[in-house]
Design an enzyme around this catalytic site. Structure first.
Site, PDB file in Angstrom:
ATOM      1  N   ASP A 371       0.849  -1.180   0.000  1.00 44.37           N
ATOM      2  CA  ASP A 371       0.000   0.000   0.000  1.00 44.37           C
ATOM      3  C   ASP A 371       0.896   1.244   0.000  1.00 44.37           C
ATOM      4  OD1 ASP A 371      -2.434   1.431   0.187  1.00 44.37           O
ATOM      5  OD2 ASP A 371      -2.093   1.696   2.334  1.00 44.37           O
ATOM      6  N   ASP A 569      -1.429  -1.267   5.816  1.00 43.82           N
ATOM      7  CA  ASP A 569      -1.649  -0.665   7.129  1.00 43.82           C
ATOM      8  C   ASP A 569      -2.457  -1.571   8.036  1.00 43.82           C
ATOM      9  OD1 ASP A 569      -4.243  -0.482   6.240  1.00 43.82           O
ATOM     10  OD2 ASP A 569      -4.190   1.679   5.917  1.00 43.82           O
ATOM     11  N   ASP A 573      -6.354  -2.914   4.215  1.00 38.96           N
ATOM     12  CA  ASP A 573      -5.678  -3.970   3.460  1.00 38.96           C
ATOM     13  C   ASP A 573      -5.860  -5.356   4.074  1.00 38.96           C
ATOM     14  OD1 ASP A 573      -4.480  -2.090   1.629  1.00 38.96           O
ATOM     15  OD2 ASP A 573      -3.161  -1.525   3.260  1.00 38.96           O
TER      16      ASP A 573
END
Length: 679
Positions: A371, A569, A573
Site C-alpha cells: 500500500d 496498514d 488492506d
C-alpha cells in the site's frame, strides 16, 4: 473482576516455561523433568560401578557378586520406568495419531535395550548360556540420562529465549493513581477498567493504554515501539501502557486494558508464535518418522544377516545397537531452539511474528505488493489547496462541510482536513449518520442534507462531471484529491500532499537486490501514485483500487505461480494481507488488523521489512543446518552399528553412538544461539 489479559498471558507464558512438549501435546513439567534427571543420574552411578564396561568387570562389581547382575537389573528397571516415562507418553500420542516420530524413536531405542538387557540377565544367570550375553543396562541408563538432560537444557534455553515476553510483562507498573471524585488513590492495574481516569506523574510508567484528557508531557516509547526518542503528547493524544512518562504530569482516560491493551496483544502474538508449529518442524517430525522405519528395517535385516553368519546373541546385540543409536535427540531440538531464539530476537526488534510459516516462505518470494499511504509515505497529509466547484458554495464552506463529515475519523486524509479547518479557523459543522463507504469514502447528513466525501475514481464510475484539468494538475504534483458531493453534484475539493518515509527508498532498493519485485497498490489516483512510484523506483503500479481489487491482484499473482508478500496498514488492506503468502501489517500495533497479518511491524518503519526478510533467511538457514546436524549422524552411525565395516574388524558400540548423539545435540544448541539480527 477478571484478571487482565496481560496478567493471564503472563501466567500462561510462565506455565509454558514450566512445561515442555514431549511430543504431540504430551507435556512435561520442568520441575518434574529436573527431578527425573537427578533421580535417574543418582541411580545410574551404582549401575555403572556394577556393570561390565566394554566387557570388562570392575572391582566394585566383584564385591556384590553374585547379586550385582540382579541389582543392576532392578536399578536399571527403575530408571527405565521412571526416567523413560516422558518418552513413553510422547510415543503413545504419536502412535495414536499414526505418526511415529521423535518420541517413538527414543522409546523404541530404550525399550529394545531394556528388553534385551533383561533377556541377558535371564540367559546368563538362569539359563547359563555360553558365551555370556552382554547386557545394555549401562548404555540404557546413560542414554536416558542424556535424553533427560538434553530436554532439560532445551527447556532452559527456550525459557531464556522467551525472556523477551517476560520483559514485556514487566513493562507495566503494579499500581496506578486512579482519580475518584477528584482525588487520587493507588489501585492495582488489574482493577482498571475502560473509561477510568488515572494520573501519571513525572518519570512513571504509564499503567494502561489511554488518551490524555489534561496536561502535556513527552513520553519515551522506546521499550514498547522501539522509537528511541521522546514523543510529545498533548490533550487527546494516545499513550501506550508500558511507555515511560517524561517530566510532565497528566491525567488520562483508560482506553485499553486486558485483551484490548497493546502489551497484551504483543505478548499474545509472541506466545502464539512460540506455540505454533511451523512447516519445517513438521519436516523434522517426518524425518524422525523416516528414521524410525529406516532403523527398524536396518535392524531387522542386520539381525537376519548376523543370525545367518554368526549367532543369536551377536545378532540381537547388533540389532539393539542399531535401534539405540537411531534415537533422534538432536533432531528433536534442531528446529525448536532456532525458532525460540528467532522469536525472541524478533520481539526485541519490534517484529511481532504471528505465523512462523511466514518466515519459511521468504526464500520463495517473487513479489512484494504494498500500500502507498502509511506504508511508503508518512500518512501525514497537509492540505495544499481547497476550492469550491459550485457557485452556491464558498471554499471555506466546502472545507467546513468536509471537516464535519471527517470529524471522528482516524484516516490520515481525515486528519489532514481537520487540521486545515482548525488552522483556517473554519467552523466545523455537526454531521450525523456518518458511515464509511468501502473503497469510496464516507457519507453523512448535515442539516438534513446527505453529503459524501469521495475520490475521483468514484466520480468517474458514477459519470459525475468535475474539473478534470484542475484534478490532473493537482494529482500530477503528488496530491491526493477528495471531492465533496451532494445529490450527485460535485461541490468542491480538498487536495492534500504526503511525504515519503525516509526508509522507503531503502526498502525498495533492498527488495530489488533480493530479486523481489516491488508493486504499489493504492486507492489513490493514478497520477499521485505515479509520482510516488517514480521517486522510489517502482515500475509496477495499480491505482484507484478498492479493497476487493487488491485481493484480486494478490490472487492473480498467486495463480501465476508467484509467491506474494503484502505490506499494508492492516485495516483497509486486511483482506489482501490474509490472502498473501506473507501478510505484513505496518503500523503502531494498536490500530492494525492483527488477525489478518502474519507479521506486525511495531515501529511503522519500512526498514523493518528488510530486517524481517534478513531474520527469516537466517532463521531458515539455521533450521536447515540443524536438521542436517540432527539427522546426519544417523546416516553414518546406523550402517556402522549394523556392521557394514565388520569385515574390517569394526563394530560400533552403542555408547560411542550415544556420545556422538550428545555431541550432535550440543552442536545444534550452539548453532541456534549464534542466530543474530544486526542492529
Amino acid at each position: 473482576m477478571k484478571k487482565t489479559t496481560m496478567t493471564m498471558d503472563h501466567d500462561h507464558q510462565m506455565m509454558a516455561h514450566d512445561d515442555m512438549d514431549m511430543g504431540n501435546g504430551q507435556m512435561m513439567h520442568m520441575g518434574n523433568l529436573k527431578r527425573k534427571f537427578w533421580v535417574s543420574l543418582v541411580l545410574t552411578l551404582p549401575i555403572i560401578l556394577m556393570s561390565p564396561m566394554m566387557g570388562m568387570r570392575l572391582p566394585f562389581q566383584l564385591i556384590f557378586q553374585p547379586w550385582s547382575d540382579y541389582l543392576v537389573a532392578i536399578l536399571g528397571t527403575i530408571v527405565f520406568v521412571y526416567g523413560g516415562q516422558p518418552f513413553f507418553s510422547g510415543a503413545k500420542a504419536e502412535l495414536a495419531n499414526r505418526k511415529p516420530a521423535m518420541m517413538t524413536l527414543i522409546t523404541m531405542g530404550i525399550g529394545v535395550a531394556f528388553v534385551y538387557s533383561i533377556y541377558a540377565v535371564v540367559a546368563n544367570d538362569w539359563l547359563a548360556v555360553t558365551p555370556r550375553v552382554t547386557d545394555f543396562f549401562w548404555e540404557l541408563v546413560t542414554l536416558i540420562d542424556i535424553m533427560l538432560l538434553g530436554h532439560w537444557i532445551e527447556m532452559n534455553t527456550v525459557m531464556n529465549a522467551g525472556s523477551a515476553v517476560d520483559k514485556l510483562a514487566k513493562l507495566l507498573p503494579s499500581t496506578a493513581h486512579k482519580i475518584v471524585d477528584g482525588q487520587t488513590q493507588d489501585v492495582a492495574i488489574e482493577s482498571l477498567m475502560t473509561a477510568d481516569h488515572v494520573q501519571v506523574r513525572a518519570g512513571e510508567k504509564i499503567p494502561a493504554d489511554g488518551v490524555i484528557v489534561s496536561g502535556a508531557t513527552s513520553v519515551n516509547e522506546a521499550m514498547v515501539t522501539g522509537e528511541a526518542r521522546l514523543v510529545e503528547k498533548q490533550v487527546d493524544a494516545k499513550v501506550v501502557g508500558g511507555s515511560v512518562n517524561g517530566e510532565g504530569t497528566f491525567d488520562m482516560r483508560v482506553t485499553g486494558t486486558g485483551e484490548s491493551g497493546y502489551l497484551a496483544q504483543v505478548m499474545k502474538l509472541v506466545s502464539d508464535a512460540q506455540a505454533a508449529k511451523s512447516a519445517q518442524e513438521n519436516l523434522a517430525d517426518r524425518v524422525a518418522g523416516l528414521l524410525f522405519y529406516a532403523a527398524l528395517t536396518v535392524a531387522i535385516v542386520a539381525f537376519i544377516v548376523w543370525l545367518l553368519v554368526g549367532n543369536l546373541a551377536l545378532a540381537l546385540s547388533i540389532a539393539v545397537t542399531v535401534l539405540v543409536i537411531a534415537c533422534p535427540h538432536a533432531l528433536g531440538l534442531a528446529v525448536p531452539l532456532v525458532i525460540a531464539r528467532s522469536t525472541a530476537l524478533a520481539a526485541r526488534h519490534g517484529l511481532l511474528i504471528r505465523n512462523r510459516d511466514a518466515m519459511e516462505q521468504v526464500k520463495k518470494l517473487n513479489y512484494a505488493l504494498m500500500d502507498k499511504t502509511g506504508t511508503l509515505t508518512a500518512g501525514d497529509f497537509k492540505v495544499a489547496d481547497y476550492q469550491s466547484l459550485n457557485a452556491q458554495y464558498q471554499a471555506d464552506q466546502v472545507l467546513s462541510l468536509m471537516a464535519g463529515l471527517e470529524k471522528g475519523a482516524s484516516h490520515p486524509l481525515a486528519v489532514g482536513i481537520l487540521k486545515a479547518a482548525k488552522a483556517q479557523q473554519v467552523p466545523t459543522v455537526q454531521a450525523t449518520d456518518v458511515h464509511q463507504i468501502t473503497g469510496v469514502g464516507l457519507s453523512g447528513s448535515i442539516d438534513g442534507q446527505v453529503y459524501q466525501v469521495v475520490s475521483a475514481a468514484y466520480l468517474d464510475r458514477q459519470h459525475l462531471s468535475y474539473d478534470q484539468a484542475t484534478f490532473n494538475r493537482l494529482a500530477s504534483a503528488g496530491n491526493s484529491v477528495s471531492f465533496l458531493v451532494q445529490d450527485q453534484q460535485v461541490l468542491g475539493y480538498v487536495a492534500q500532499g504526503d511525504q515519503l518515509k525516509p526508509a522507503a527508498k531503502h526498502l525498495i532498493a533492498s527488495l530489488k537486490a533480493q530479486h523481489i519485485t516491488p508493486v504499489m497498490l493504492t486507492g489513490d489516483n493514478e497520477q499521485s501514485a505515479q509520482v510516488v512510484a517514480k521517486q522510489l523506483g517502482i515500475t509496477e503500479v495499480h491505482a484507484s483500487l478498492l479493497p476487493e481489487d487488491k485481493v484480486k491482484l494478490v490472487t492473480q499473482y498467486q495463480a501465476q505461480g508467484q509467491r506474494v508478500m503484502m505490506i499494508g496498514d492492516g485495516v483497509n488492506d486486511a483482506p489482501s494481507l490474509a490472502q498473501a503468502d506473507i501478510g505484513i501489517a505496518i503500523g503502531s500495533g494498536t490500530d492494525v488488523a492483527i488477525d489478518s497479518a502474519d507479521v506486525v511491524l511495531v515501529k511503522s518503519n519500512p526498514d523493518d521489512v528488510v530486517d524481517f526478510l534478513a531474520l527469516a533467511r537466517q532463521t531458515t538457514r539455521k533450521m536447515t543446518q540443524n536438521l542436517w546436524w540432527g539427522a546426519g549422524y544417523n546416516v553414518i552411525t546406523i550402517p556402522l552399528a549394523a556392521g557394514i565395516l565388520a569385515p574390517w574388524g569394526f563394530l560400533l558400540n552403542p555408547m560411542v553412538g550415544a556420545v556422538v548423539m550428545s555431541l550432535s545435540t550440543i552442536i545444534v544448541a550452539i548453532n541456534a544461539m549464534t542466530l543474530r539480527l544486526k542492529d
